[in-house]
Design a protein around this motif. Structure first.
Motif, mmCIF file in Angstrom:
data_model
loop_
_atom_site.group_PDB
_atom_site.id
_atom_site.type_symbol
_atom_site.label_atom_id
_atom_site.label_comp_id
_atom_site.label_asym_id
_atom_site.label_seq_id
_atom_site.Cartn_x
_atom_site.Cartn_y
_atom_site.Cartn_z
ATOM 1 N N LEU A 131 -28.527 18.987 -13.790
ATOM 2 C CA LEU A 131 -28.019 18.759 -15.140
ATOM 3 C C LEU A 131 -26.992 19.840 -15.521
ATOM 4 O O LEU A 131 -25.981 19.523 -16.146
ATOM 5 C CB LEU A 131 -29.168 18.728 -16.147
ATOM 6 C CG LEU A 131 -29.976 17.437 -16.163
ATOM 7 C CD1 LEU A 131 -31.277 17.616 -16.930
ATOM 8 C CD2 LEU A 131 -29.153 16.288 -16.744
ATOM 9 N N GLU A 132 -27.252 21.060 -15.138
ATOM 10 C CA GLU A 132 -26.279 22.136 -15.422
ATOM 11 C C GLU A 132 -24.979 21.889 -14.669
ATOM 12 O O GLU A 132 -23.898 22.097 -15.199
ATOM 13 C CB GLU A 132 -26.882 23.500 -15.041
ATOM 14 C CG GLU A 132 -27.985 23.931 -15.977
ATOM 15 C CD GLU A 132 -28.752 25.150 -15.476
ATOM 16 O OE1 GLU A 132 -28.330 25.770 -14.459
ATOM 17 O OE2 GLU A 132 -29.778 25.490 -16.097
ATOM 18 N N TRP A 133 -25.073 21.408 -13.417
ATOM 19 C CA TRP A 133 -23.891 21.167 -12.603
ATOM 20 C C TRP A 133 -23.030 20.047 -13.195
ATOM 21 O O TRP A 133 -21.819 20.173 -13.251
ATOM 22 C CB TRP A 133 -24.311 20.841 -11.169
ATOM 23 C CG TRP A 133 -23.157 20.675 -10.239
ATOM 24 C CD1 TRP A 133 -22.340 21.653 -9.750
ATOM 25 C CD2 TRP A 133 -22.690 19.457 -9.673
ATOM 26 N NE1 TRP A 133 -21.392 21.115 -8.921
ATOM 27 C CE2 TRP A 133 -21.591 19.767 -8.844
ATOM 28 C CE3 TRP A 133 -23.103 18.131 -9.782
ATOM 29 C CZ2 TRP A 133 -20.894 18.796 -8.132
ATOM 30 C CZ3 TRP A 133 -22.408 17.170 -9.066
ATOM 31 C CH2 TRP A 133 -21.321 17.506 -8.259
ATOM 32 N N VAL A 134 -23.649 18.988 -13.669
ATOM 33 C CA VAL A 134 -22.857 17.891 -14.226
ATOM 34 C C VAL A 134 -22.285 18.244 -15.598
ATOM 35 O O VAL A 134 -21.303 17.668 -16.029
ATOM 36 C CB VAL A 134 -23.619 16.542 -14.307
ATOM 37 C CG1 VAL A 134 -23.972 16.044 -12.933
ATOM 38 C CG2 VAL A 134 -24.826 16.629 -15.215
ATOM 39 N N ASN A 135 -22.911 19.179 -16.283
ATOM 40 C CA ASN A 135 -22.463 19.561 -17.622
ATOM 41 C C ASN A 135 -21.555 20.789 -17.621
ATOM 42 O O ASN A 135 -21.355 21.406 -18.671
ATOM 43 C CB ASN A 135 -23.657 19.792 -18.552
ATOM 44 C CG ASN A 135 -24.299 18.495 -18.966
ATOM 45 O OD1 ASN A 135 -23.660 17.646 -19.586
ATOM 46 N ND2 ASN A 135 -25.561 18.308 -18.629
ATOM 47 N N ARG A 161 -17.317 13.698 -10.547
ATOM 48 C CA ARG A 161 -18.394 14.127 -9.659
ATOM 49 C C ARG A 161 -19.675 13.361 -9.969
ATOM 50 O O ARG A 161 -19.796 12.726 -11.014
ATOM 51 C CB ARG A 161 -18.619 15.633 -9.726
ATOM 52 C CG ARG A 161 -19.018 16.196 -11.047
ATOM 53 C CD ARG A 161 -19.038 17.735 -10.973
ATOM 54 N NE ARG A 161 -19.409 18.297 -12.246
ATOM 55 C CZ ARG A 161 -18.562 18.604 -13.212
ATOM 56 N NH1 ARG A 161 -17.280 18.397 -13.052
ATOM 57 N NH2 ARG A 161 -18.981 19.123 -14.346
ATOM 58 N N GLU A 162 -20.625 13.464 -9.031
ATOM 59 C CA GLU A 162 -21.903 12.772 -9.180
ATOM 60 C C GLU A 162 -23.019 13.642 -8.637
ATOM 61 O O GLU A 162 -22.931 14.156 -7.521
ATOM 62 C CB GLU A 162 -21.878 11.441 -8.426
ATOM 63 C CG GLU A 162 -23.200 10.717 -8.476
ATOM 64 C CD GLU A 162 -23.186 9.395 -7.727
ATOM 65 O OE1 GLU A 162 -24.232 8.732 -7.744
ATOM 66 O OE2 GLU A 162 -22.160 9.028 -7.133
ATOM 67 N N LEU A 222 -15.196 10.452 -15.824
ATOM 68 C CA LEU A 222 -16.610 10.580 -16.157
ATOM 69 C C LEU A 222 -17.356 11.263 -15.025
ATOM 70 O O LEU A 222 -16.852 11.405 -13.912
ATOM 71 C CB LEU A 222 -17.219 9.198 -16.406
ATOM 72 C CG LEU A 222 -16.645 8.404 -17.558
ATOM 73 C CD1 LEU A 222 -17.309 7.040 -17.644
ATOM 74 C CD2 LEU A 222 -16.791 9.150 -18.871
ATOM 75 N N ILE A 223 -18.581 11.649 -15.335
ATOM 76 C CA ILE A 223 -19.466 12.298 -14.380
ATOM 77 C C ILE A 223 -20.752 11.478 -14.341
ATOM 78 O O ILE A 223 -21.228 11.011 -15.376
ATOM 79 C CB ILE A 223 -19.753 13.752 -14.816
ATOM 80 C CG1 ILE A 223 -18.434 14.527 -14.884
ATOM 81 C CG2 ILE A 223 -20.744 14.422 -13.878
ATOM 82 C CD1 ILE A 223 -18.509 15.807 -15.676
ATOM 83 N N ILE A 224 -21.302 11.305 -13.154
ATOM 84 C CA ILE A 224 -22.532 10.529 -12.990
ATOM 85 C C ILE A 224 -23.689 11.472 -12.662
ATOM 86 O O ILE A 224 -23.568 12.368 -11.827
ATOM 87 C CB ILE A 224 -22.398 9.488 -11.856
ATOM 88 C CG1 ILE A 224 -21.263 8.503 -12.136
ATOM 89 C CG2 ILE A 224 -23.717 8.760 -11.613
ATOM 90 C CD1 ILE A 224 -21.495 7.566 -13.281
#
Length: 119
Positions: free
Chosen positions: A114-118, A76-77, A43-45
């Motif tokens: 948001l772009e980085w986590v997605n 990643r977070e 998962l990503i936080i």
């Protein structure tokens, strides 16, 4: 208060922190993460931290146990905040927990986070 927020991806757990984190708040997040881990190997936080006034002792204990149990379940977070100490904490976390990439963003960089986590 710790609450879940939408992120645009089922693999990303979105969190909003403001004030003190209590056990009931943390237990809700644990349930969400455990449900998502049934669907995704990692998962990503995404964490927006407006203010942090600590955790109740029970919530802190649950957090520590959960973190070490699931350390390899996160890729990643993104930490989004305007609190300078969290930027330093993010850099320290990268060294301490090398399996999770932690990146700090200011609130005016929220869209980039948001772009980085997605990705």
């Amino acid at each position: 208060m710790l609450e879940l927020i939408p992120t645009g991806s089922d693999q990303v757990v979105g969190l909003h922190v403001q004030g003190k984190i209590e056990t009931a708040d943390f237990e809700k997040v644990i349930r969400e993460i455990e449900d998502k881990l049934k669907l995704y190997p990692k998962l990503i936080i995404y964490a927006e931290i407006e203010s942090f006034e600590g955790m109740s002792p029970e919530a802190l204990w649950k957090d520590l146990k959960f973190t070490f149990q699931h350390l390899r379940d996160f890729e990643r977070e993104a930490v989004v905040s305007d609190q300078r100490w969290l930027e330093k904490w993010s850099h320290f976390s990268n060294k301490l927990f090398s399996s999770i990439e932690v990146k700090y963003f200011h609130f005016d960089q929220k869209q980039q986070a948001l772009e980085w986590v997605n990705l």
